[in-house]
Write an enzyme that holds these catalytic residues in place. Structure first.
Site, short mmCIF file in Angstrom:
data_model
loop_
_atom_site.label_atom_id
_atom_site.label_comp_id
_atom_site.label_asym_id
_atom_site.label_seq_id
_atom_site.Cartn_x
_atom_site.Cartn_y
_atom_site.Cartn_z
N ASN A 101 1.54 7.12 -8.00
CA ASN A 101 1.72 6.15 -9.08
C ASN A 101 1.99 6.85 -10.41
OD1 ASN A 101 1.29 4.29 -7.14
ND2 ASN A 101 -0.81 3.83 -7.72
N HIS A 118 4.41 12.04 -8.84
CA HIS A 118 5.70 11.51 -9.29
C HIS A 118 5.77 11.35 -10.80
CE1 HIS A 118 6.41 9.71 -5.01
NE2 HIS A 118 6.67 11.00 -5.07
N CYS A 147 16.85 11.56 -27.91
CA CYS A 147 16.28 12.88 -28.15
C CYS A 147 16.47 13.27 -29.62
CB CYS A 147 16.97 13.90 -27.23
SG CYS A 147 16.35 15.56 -27.43
N SER A 189 2.74 3.13 1.72
CA SER A 189 3.45 2.94 2.99
C SER A 189 3.62 4.30 3.69
CB SER A 189 4.81 2.29 2.75
OG SER A 189 5.54 3.06 1.81
N GLU A 215 -1.63 -3.83 5.27
CA GLU A 215 -0.90 -3.88 6.55
C GLU A 215 -0.96 -2.52 7.22
OE1 GLU A 215 3.05 -4.57 5.26
OE2 GLU A 215 2.64 -6.63 4.62
P1 NAD Z 1 5.25 1.25 -1.34
O1 NAD Z 1 5.71 0.10 -2.15
O2 NAD Z 1 6.21 1.90 -0.42
O3 NAD Z 1 4.01 0.79 -0.42
C1 NAD Z 1 2.92 0.08 -0.96
C2 NAD Z 1 1.88 -0.06 0.14
O4 NAD Z 1 0.74 -0.68 -0.43
C3 NAD Z 1 2.33 -0.94 1.32
O5 NAD Z 1 1.99 -0.27 2.51
C4 NAD Z 1 1.51 -2.23 1.14
O6 NAD Z 1 1.15 -2.80 2.38
C5 NAD Z 1 0.29 -1.71 0.43
N1 NAD Z 1 -0.38 -2.69 -0.43
C6 NAD Z 1 0.18 -3.63 -1.23
N2 NAD Z 1 -0.77 -4.28 -1.92
C7 NAD Z 1 -1.96 -3.73 -1.56
C8 NAD Z 1 -3.30 -3.94 -1.94
N3 NAD Z 1 -3.64 -4.87 -2.84
N4 NAD Z 1 -4.25 -3.19 -1.36
C9 NAD Z 1 -3.93 -2.24 -0.43
N5 NAD Z 1 -2.68 -1.99 -0.03
C10 NAD Z 1 -1.70 -2.71 -0.60
O7 NAD Z 1 4.63 2.30 -2.37
P2 NAD Z 1 4.31 3.85 -2.20
O8 NAD Z 1 3.92 4.14 -0.79
O9 NAD Z 1 3.41 4.20 -3.32
O10 NAD Z 1 5.67 4.65 -2.40
C11 NAD Z 1 6.77 4.25 -3.07
C12 NAD Z 1 6.98 4.76 -4.50
O11 NAD Z 1 6.69 3.70 -5.36
C13 NAD Z 1 6.19 5.88 -5.04
O12 NAD Z 1 7.05 6.93 -5.25
C14 NAD Z 1 5.70 5.40 -6.44
O13 NAD Z 1 6.02 6.37 -7.41
C15 NAD Z 1 6.48 4.18 -6.70
N6 NAD Z 1 5.85 3.06 -7.41
C16 NAD Z 1 4.80 3.24 -8.25
C17 NAD Z 1 4.20 2.16 -8.90
C18 NAD Z 1 3.05 2.40 -9.84
O14 NAD Z 1 2.97 3.43 -10.49
N7 NAD Z 1 2.11 1.47 -9.94
C19 NAD Z 1 4.70 0.88 -8.65
C20 NAD Z 1 5.80 0.72 -7.78
C21 NAD Z 1 6.37 1.83 -7.15
#
Ligand code: NAD
Length: 247
Positions: A101, A118, A147, A189, A215
């Protein structure tokens, strides 16, 4: 023994536990993950908007998405999942968090050892001259920030697709994965490489994988030892409660 008791036993017996967190941990703070059907990423295809080539081609277009994402992250507060991870660290049961995140919520919840795989959306840098800007140096308004040295549009210091993981974060995470007895995999995921390799490294050395997700994922039926299904805002505090119980 139920799954919470099994997970608690693994944590008590482990000499070093790490957590790998993903977007799911912040969903209950109001920041959508990549997969929510009504989330930000339905509107902005990540392959199109979160690739470095897209930013180079048309940074203004990408900044429309960044402004919307910043609107969410700036007003978001840590939720019970972030707070429970910080508590596990205070209890001496969690060494560090490796997070995918970019929202700074683990740190704001009080976690001290956080490796940002990231990057962090609060920082900015110039992809042309390398100048870096901390949040105090730049208040992002309604126009893409430029910049101060070369006048090019700045990019948030987050890793886009097509960019490499910060060397220090990669090295430190791999070192930890090669030492840990257990890994908590929460709200991810586990498909984005190389972060996704961390649980596999722990498992390959005989360590345990505890997974918490709404999931099942690619890990659940392959390397997960204990699966706690549910929202991270419920399962993580549930695990902390279990650990506070006398055996
Ligand atoms: P992803 O979206 O691929 O997967 C999210 C996972 O979280 C899924 O498996 C889903 O089932 C699960 N999920 C959703 N809500 C949930 C909850 N309340 N409790 C538990 N599990 C829950 O995200 P990822 O695997 O982190 O990878 C994708 C990329 O997304 C990363 O590179 C990240 O940098 C980026 N991202 C970051 C943010 C953030 O900083 N908050 C937000 C969106 C995407």
């Amino acid at each position: 023994m139920d799954n919470y008791a099994k997970a608690a036993k693994i944590l008590r017996d482990s000499s070093l536990t790490i957590a790998l967190t993903g977007a799911g941990v912040s969903v209950e703070s109001g920041i959508p993950d990549f997969r929510s059907p009504t989330g930000l990423w339905e509107k902005y295809n990540p392959a199109e908007y979160a690739h470095i080539d897209a930013f180079r081609r048309d940074p203004r277009k990408i900044w429309n998405m960044i402004f919307e994402l910043m609107g969410m992250t700036n007003s978001a507060q840590p939720n019970p999942a972030h707070l429970a991870l910080a508590e596990l660290e205070d209890m001496g049961l969690l060494h560090s968090i490796i997070t995918q995140n970019i929202d700074n919520l683990h740190q704001r919840a009080g976690s001290k050892n956080v490796i940002e795989f990231h990057g962090n959306a609060e920082y900015l840098h110039c992809i042309y001259c390398g100048a870096q800007y901390s949040p105090e140096e730049f208040v992002v308004g309604t126009e893409p920030p430029v910049c101060k040295s070369c006048n090019e549009i700045l990019k948030p210091s987050v890793i886009f697709f097509g960019e490499t993981i910060p060397y220090d974060a990669l090295l430190e995470s791999q070192k930890l994965a090669n030492t840990a007895d257990a890994v908590l995999v929460v709200g991810t995921s586990a498909v984005v490489y190389p972060a996704s390799s961390i649980p596999h490294i722990v498992k390959s050395r005989g360590g345990s994988v505890i997974e918490m997700n709404l999931e099942q994922t690619v890990l659940t039926s392959s390397i997960t030892d204990v699966y706690l299904q549910g929202s991270a805002g419920e399962t993580l505090p549930g695990l902390v409660d279990q650990l506070k119980k006398r055996e």
